[in-house]
Motif scaffolding. Sequence first.
Motif, mmCIF file in Angstrom:
data_model
loop_
_atom_site.group_PDB
_atom_site.id
_atom_site.type_symbol
_atom_site.label_atom_id
_atom_site.label_comp_id
_atom_site.label_asym_id
_atom_site.label_seq_id
_atom_site.Cartn_x
_atom_site.Cartn_y
_atom_site.Cartn_z
ATOM 1 N N PHE A 89 -6.882 -6.849 1.694
ATOM 2 C CA PHE A 89 -5.791 -7.343 2.539
ATOM 3 C C PHE A 89 -4.477 -6.649 2.178
ATOM 4 O O PHE A 89 -3.740 -6.177 3.048
ATOM 5 N N GLY A 90 -4.189 -6.550 0.884
ATOM 6 C CA GLY A 90 -2.951 -5.915 0.460
ATOM 7 C C GLY A 90 -2.885 -4.441 0.803
ATOM 8 O O GLY A 90 -1.845 -3.932 1.218
ATOM 9 N N SER A 91 -4.015 -3.734 0.662
ATOM 10 C CA SER A 91 -4.011 -2.284 0.866
ATOM 11 C C SER A 91 -4.055 -1.883 2.331
ATOM 12 O O SER A 91 -3.726 -0.742 2.669
ATOM 13 N N LEU A 92 -4.449 -2.796 3.221
ATOM 14 C CA LEU A 92 -4.575 -2.444 4.637
ATOM 15 C C LEU A 92 -3.236 -2.099 5.275
ATOM 16 O O LEU A 92 -3.199 -1.391 6.282
ATOM 17 N N SER A 93 -2.136 -2.585 4.712
ATOM 18 C CA SER A 93 -0.842 -2.205 5.259
ATOM 19 C C SER A 93 -0.615 -0.710 5.091
ATOM 20 O O SER A 93 -0.017 -0.058 5.961
ATOM 21 N N ASN A 94 -1.093 -0.142 3.988
ATOM 22 C CA ASN A 94 -0.992 1.305 3.789
ATOM 23 C C ASN A 94 -1.848 2.069 4.792
ATOM 24 O O ASN A 94 -1.449 3.129 5.289
ATOM 25 N N VAL A 95 -3.035 1.532 5.086
ATOM 26 C CA VAL A 95 -3.914 2.177 6.067
ATOM 27 C C VAL A 95 -3.259 2.161 7.445
ATOM 28 O O VAL A 95 -3.227 3.174 8.156
ATOM 29 N N GLY A 96 -2.732 1.001 7.844
ATOM 30 C CA GLY A 96 -2.036 0.919 9.127
ATOM 31 C C GLY A 96 -0.824 1.827 9.170
ATOM 32 O O GLY A 96 -0.522 2.439 10.202
ATOM 33 N N ALA A 97 -0.113 1.929 8.027
ATOM 34 C CA ALA A 97 1.073 2.792 7.972
ATOM 35 C C ALA A 97 0.703 4.260 8.130
ATOM 36 O O ALA A 97 1.480 5.039 8.693
ATOM 37 N N SER A 434 0.615 6.588 -1.502
ATOM 38 C CA SER A 434 0.930 5.204 -1.833
ATOM 39 C C SER A 434 -0.347 4.381 -1.923
ATOM 40 O O SER A 434 -0.532 3.570 -2.843
ATOM 41 N N TRP A 435 -1.239 4.600 -0.955
ATOM 42 C CA TRP A 435 -2.530 3.905 -0.964
ATOM 43 C C TRP A 435 -3.360 4.312 -2.176
ATOM 44 O O TRP A 435 -3.971 3.467 -2.846
ATOM 45 N N VAL A 436 -3.383 5.608 -2.500
ATOM 46 C CA VAL A 436 -4.151 6.096 -3.653
ATOM 47 C C VAL A 436 -3.653 5.440 -4.939
ATOM 48 O O VAL A 436 -4.447 4.954 -5.757
ATOM 49 N N ILE A 437 -2.335 5.408 -5.134
ATOM 50 C CA ILE A 437 -1.768 4.830 -6.353
ATOM 51 C C ILE A 437 -2.061 3.331 -6.421
ATOM 52 O O ILE A 437 -2.456 2.805 -7.480
ATOM 53 N N THR A 438 -1.888 2.621 -5.310
ATOM 54 C CA THR A 438 -2.130 1.183 -5.291
ATOM 55 C C THR A 438 -3.580 0.854 -5.599
ATOM 56 O O THR A 438 -3.877 -0.102 -6.330
ATOM 57 N N MET A 439 -4.510 1.658 -5.082
ATOM 58 C CA MET A 439 -5.936 1.398 -5.279
ATOM 59 C C MET A 439 -6.417 1.796 -6.673
ATOM 60 O O MET A 439 -7.369 1.208 -7.199
ATOM 61 N N THR A 440 -5.798 2.800 -7.285
ATOM 62 C CA THR A 440 -6.297 3.304 -8.566
ATOM 63 C C THR A 440 -5.571 2.741 -9.781
ATOM 64 O O THR A 440 -6.077 2.846 -10.900
ATOM 65 N N ALA A 441 -4.385 2.155 -9.573
ATOM 66 C CA ALA A 441 -3.586 1.704 -10.714
ATOM 67 C C ALA A 441 -4.338 0.698 -11.576
ATOM 68 O O ALA A 441 -4.344 0.801 -12.815
ATOM 69 N N ASN A 442 -5.005 -0.280 -10.951
ATOM 70 C CA ASN A 442 -5.716 -1.295 -11.723
ATOM 71 C C ASN A 442 -6.860 -0.681 -12.518
ATOM 72 O O ASN A 442 -7.097 -1.041 -13.683
ATOM 73 N N LEU A 443 -7.589 0.256 -11.895
ATOM 74 C CA LEU A 443 -8.690 0.918 -12.600
ATOM 75 C C LEU A 443 -8.171 1.726 -13.778
ATOM 76 O O LEU A 443 -8.756 1.716 -14.869
#
Length: 487
Positions: A89-97, A434-443
């Motif tokens: 849900f959080g990352s979909l805003s980046n996809v839409g952007a 932005s999407w890449v960083i948001t998705m990989t930061a936790n890992l």
Amino acid sequence: MSFREETEEGRDLRKPFLHTGSWYRMGSRQSSIMGSSQVIRESSISVLACVLIVALGPIQFGFTAGYSSPTESAIVADLGLTVSEFSLFGSLSNVGAMVGAIASGQIAEYIGRKGSLMIAAIPNIIGWLAISFAKDSSFLYLGRLLEGFGVGIISYTVPVYIAEIAPQNLRGGLGSVNQLSVTIGIMLAYLLGLFVEWRILAVLGILPCTILIPGLFFIPESPRWLAKMGMTEEFETSLQVLRGFETDISLEVNEIKRSVASSSRRTTIRFVELKQRRYWFPLMVGIGLLILQQLSGVNGVLFYSSAIFETAGIESSNVATFGVGAIQVIATAVSTWLVDKTGRRVLLIVSSSVMTVSLLIVAVSFFIKDSISDTTSTLYTVLSILSVVGVVFMVIGFSLGMGPIPWIIMSEILPVNIKGLAGSIATLFNWFFSWVITMTANLLLTWSSGGTFTIYMVVSAFTVAFTAIFVPETKGRTLEEIQRSFR
């Protein structure tokens, strides 16, 4: 035909506006001097009013970015979502952007800057309504995608509009209002999230765009876009409104006309022509800065800052997150004041240097902490606090330059005849990373906290070198002068 002859024979702009240069020059020297400060104030007020209205778009942008942080636990509990579903849900805003970014340049070129902002506002409103009435994850996902699409258009169009209407001596500061508004939107989401439940917070998210739509009817279209589209009368009228009714705009009119005529001789650019320095250099600088802005890891750091605060012993992570949002606003406001005084290039170097040192402190703190077995020791506590201080100073450094200035530079240096396509590409790259960083930061943080911050530190150090070598200073230069310098 000269500008004076054209206005006298075709349309006398003095009738509706009681101006222009001829009247202004006819008065006595004393009245001219007394009137000059009034003209400057009138111009500044007109442009500032336009900027404040379009700034509602970036506030919407920031509210979207900040919404997921204070609402995570409530949404997960109410709708029974898993952690991975909420992360989606959080990352979909980046996809839409990303989708919005692809369309943004062409929409802004074909229907204008104001028209594209109106289009962007509609999916944002629908998206917030979908989230506020969501009964399951599907409505959440749909709403987030629609919001992201609108934000993708806003993130390109607002900086371009501000750059095209602002006087050269105010362009940097007014351009920084874009990023300042984003941070205000984030802070508002954090603050209101402390007091209202997530559905009401989604309804409140509608407000910026519902005010933006009627506000756009009261501001002029970008004069440079009107000139490019061949709307000569509308172009001069728009510029007159922006510069003040008593201002002689003939010099600026002729400057813009020459620039548009030069760029219009060849409207279609072949791929092979991008090898020319006038095209590849501004493309490289604009896209490079927007990519480095994201690769610095700031979004990943802010997204997981609550975990760092918990490590330091701070119990209320939401309050601490609001504190970081407030610091962002203050630092970005300082940047807005400094950018036309110190220049873009200097602030970028200072900003990325502060980020490099701050990230180094955080990385070293985590590496040493990992080697300490006693978590109750004084050294462990000191290192925890030091890591928080490092994160705070990283946010301050980012807000001083790397947050607002890449968008200003992008809107200033891209050639007029490829601005739509090139701007879409630059914005797309920004949202993708932005999407890449948001998705990989936790890992990455799970792998190694010290290693993660070391990677971000290396990127920030590279940004210092990239800025020092490639980024030109655009302070105090008209957009037309900047374009000529690339030839």
